[in-house]
Design a protein around this motif. Structure first.
Motif, mmCIF file in Angstrom:
data_model
loop_
_atom_site.group_PDB
_atom_site.id
_atom_site.type_symbol
_atom_site.label_atom_id
_atom_site.label_comp_id
_atom_site.label_asym_id
_atom_site.label_seq_id
_atom_site.Cartn_x
_atom_site.Cartn_y
_atom_site.Cartn_z
ATOM 1 N N MET A 10 66.312 -66.138 -61.292
ATOM 2 C CA MET A 10 65.365 -66.686 -62.259
ATOM 3 C C MET A 10 64.152 -65.791 -62.467
ATOM 4 O O MET A 10 63.652 -65.644 -63.590
ATOM 5 C CB MET A 10 64.914 -68.075 -61.778
ATOM 6 N N VAL A 43 69.045 -68.506 -56.607
ATOM 7 C CA VAL A 43 68.690 -68.882 -57.978
ATOM 8 C C VAL A 43 67.260 -68.444 -58.296
ATOM 9 O O VAL A 43 66.971 -68.020 -59.419
ATOM 10 C CB VAL A 43 68.863 -70.398 -58.191
ATOM 11 N N ASN A 44 66.382 -68.523 -57.297
ATOM 12 C CA ASN A 44 65.041 -67.967 -57.482
ATOM 13 C C ASN A 44 65.122 -66.492 -57.828
ATOM 14 O O ASN A 44 64.426 -65.998 -58.725
ATOM 15 C CB ASN A 44 64.218 -68.150 -56.202
ATOM 16 N N SER A 48 71.812 -61.994 -63.887
ATOM 17 C CA SER A 48 72.359 -63.219 -63.299
ATOM 18 C C SER A 48 73.723 -62.962 -62.669
ATOM 19 O O SER A 48 73.990 -63.375 -61.532
ATOM 20 C CB SER A 48 72.473 -64.310 -64.366
ATOM 21 N N SER A 56 65.086 -74.832 -57.903
ATOM 22 C CA SER A 56 64.758 -73.407 -57.815
ATOM 23 C C SER A 56 64.523 -72.780 -59.179
ATOM 24 O O SER A 56 63.799 -71.788 -59.287
ATOM 25 C CB SER A 56 65.872 -72.654 -57.072
ATOM 26 N N ILE A 57 65.125 -73.329 -60.235
ATOM 27 C CA ILE A 57 64.856 -72.834 -61.588
ATOM 28 C C ILE A 57 63.381 -73.032 -61.928
ATOM 29 O O ILE A 57 62.731 -72.148 -62.495
ATOM 30 C CB ILE A 57 65.751 -73.552 -62.617
ATOM 31 N N VAL A 90 69.560 -76.316 -57.074
ATOM 32 C CA VAL A 90 69.579 -75.286 -58.120
ATOM 33 C C VAL A 90 68.533 -75.591 -59.187
ATOM 34 O O VAL A 90 67.776 -74.711 -59.615
ATOM 35 C CB VAL A 90 70.985 -75.182 -58.742
ATOM 36 N N VAL A 91 68.465 -76.849 -59.634
ATOM 37 C CA VAL A 91 67.470 -77.235 -60.638
ATOM 38 C C VAL A 91 66.061 -77.039 -60.077
ATOM 39 O O VAL A 91 65.160 -76.547 -60.773
ATOM 40 C CB VAL A 91 67.679 -78.698 -61.085
#
Length: 462
Positions: A61, A57-58, A205, A109-110, A106-107
């Protein structure tokens, strides 16, 4: 930092704290992974998503950060990112099941995906080129020390408390940094009112996500499954489409002109291989000490402590070495030392005394600290300040994706070799040992490849 104004010092200290906490969370799960797998009754390939998913996710992002860094003010961007990071940490800490735990990661890493690129851009703006190595060396305390101290801290917490304290214990530190940033953080650089490339975000993504999902599924050794080759092919195709779209867009999400600078693309390529070897190794050692040798998570963490301390001590010095001697002299020596440390693990057995992997880890860290930040500084020094947000985002994206791939690839090698030996009648622990040894042999070869690649870097004077 003595030549910086009081305002700039405050900005740098707050950002360093955020980067430290963000990178710390990348490796907190390594030592705790066996305990979490046992509690939620999940396999190694599924459990690795706590680590791989965070970095993935990083990677997804970070391309967006090139736009965000230029479009938003420093203070606004950092406050939002840190708030999201804090929210994800609390979700993970109170997670009732594995699905919610993954969602929390996930949150997290955002939010944390913004920290590294933002830090790079701020440093490149605050320091002249002759002192950037020293500045990046100080930041190396966060970038290098956090991932190495993570397993040690994790081992202590898991052995004495619940794994949930890996999140609940860090959350107050995140909130403190958020409060300090609200009152003290000021803006660096100029705000640009860029147009948003929505299609670029969608393509990056899907492309990066599919590619890493496919490689992660390969951790079970089922390469013939459509969940492996299907997602890998889809990911490669969409990622290539993303690159084509960006190079033909009037408002690209990422400006790939950074690859016109020789030392940037060479340093980036070296980092791809380096991250694969580095993060794969950080996962294998806890598996060896806990699953093969049968020692506790605390012992696993303590085994990594000497190397972590060495990294902390030498990170600022490595930046000064870079300013004095350049990466062409530092990197080959560093990779040779790192390869020597890695090959130690390839000769280990179940009965190897604990001091030997500790010594190998010290050698690995000694070599890597001479390469990691100097190589990153060399990449950024190769491009002009006007392209720095794009250079930072591109470099960080590729680094994170390579780290995720390295973790998945080493798990794949480990799983395949282990299963082959088990099917041949070998005892489970002995089969795991063979899988770990093979993974370290592959990492040793990667280190030697990097050693050869360092000679491709042009001298800074040219």
């Amino acid at each position: 930092m003595d030549t910086l104004s009081k305002r700039d010092r405050k900005v740098l200290i707050i950002l360093i704290a955020g980067v430290f906490l963000g990178f710390l969370n990348q490796t907190l799960m390594n030592t705790a992974l066996p305990s979490i797998m046992t509690e939620f009754h999940i396999s190694t390939s599924l459990g690795q998503w706590l680590i791989n998913g965070y970095m993935l996710v990083n990677g997804v992002m970070v391309p967006l950060t090139a736009f965000l860094i230029q479009r938003l003010k420093t203070r606004t961007l950092y406050l939002w990112a840190m708030a999201i990071f804090a929210l994800g940490t609390l979700i993970a800490g109170f997670a009732p099941n594995y699905g919610v735990l993954i969602a929390g990661r996930v949150v997290q890493s955002i939010g944390s995906g913004v920290f590294g690129p933002l830090m790079n851009v701020v440093v490149m703006n605050l320091f002249v080129i002759e002192r950037r190595g020293s500045a990046m060396g100080i930041i190396g305390l966060a970038l290098n020390f956090a991932p190495t101290i993570g397993p040690t801290l994790s081992g202590f917490i898991v052995s004495n408390f619940s794994w949930r304290w890996l999140f609940l214990g860090v959350a107050p530190l995140i909130i403190i940094d958020l409060i300090l940033a609200f009152f003290l953080l000021q803006n660096i650089g100029e705000q640009k009112f860029l147009k948003f490339n929505f299609l670029g975000v969608i393509l990056s993504s899907i492309g990066l996500g599919s590619l890493l999902y496919g490689f992660s599924n390969a951790g079970d050794g089922s390469w013939a499954s459509p969940n492996v080759w299907g997602f890998i092919i889809l990911g490669m195709a969409v990622t290539m489409l993303f690159v084509w779209q960006q190079t033909h867009s009037h408002v690209p999400l990422l400006n790939f002109d950074v690859f016109r600078y020789h030392n940037f693309w060479v340093a980036t390529l070296i980092n791809v291989v380096l991250m694969a070897a580095l993060y794969g190794g950080s996962l294998m050692m806890p598996l060896y000490i806990q699953d093969v040798k049968g020692d506790s998570a605390l012992i696993s963490g303590l085994a990594l402590m000497p190397g972590a301390i060495l990294t902390a001590i030498l990170s600022p010095a490595s930046g000064k070495w870079y300013d004095s001697y350049g990466v062409r002299k530092l990197a080959p020596l560093g990779m040779l030392v790192a390869a020597m440390g890695t090959v130690v693990f390839a000769f280990m057995s179940i009965d190897t005394p604990i001091w030997l992997p500790v010594a190998g880890q010290i050698l690995r860290n000694l070599g890597l600290v001479m390469v990691l930040m100097p190589m990153q500084t060399e990449a950024f020094n190769a491009v002009p300040l006007s392209l720095m947000p794009d250079a930072s985002a591109v470099f960080t994206t590729i680094r994170n994706v390579a780290a995720s791939f390295g973790t998945a690839a080493m798990i794949t090698i480990y799983s395949i070799v282990t299963n082959l030996h088990i099917s041949g009648g070998m005892d489970g622990r002995a089969a795991q040992m063979e899988g770990i040894r093979m993974a370290y042999w592959v990492m040793t070869i990667l280190m030697l490849v990097i050693l050869a690649m360092t000679f491709m870097i042009n001298d800074r004077k040219n």
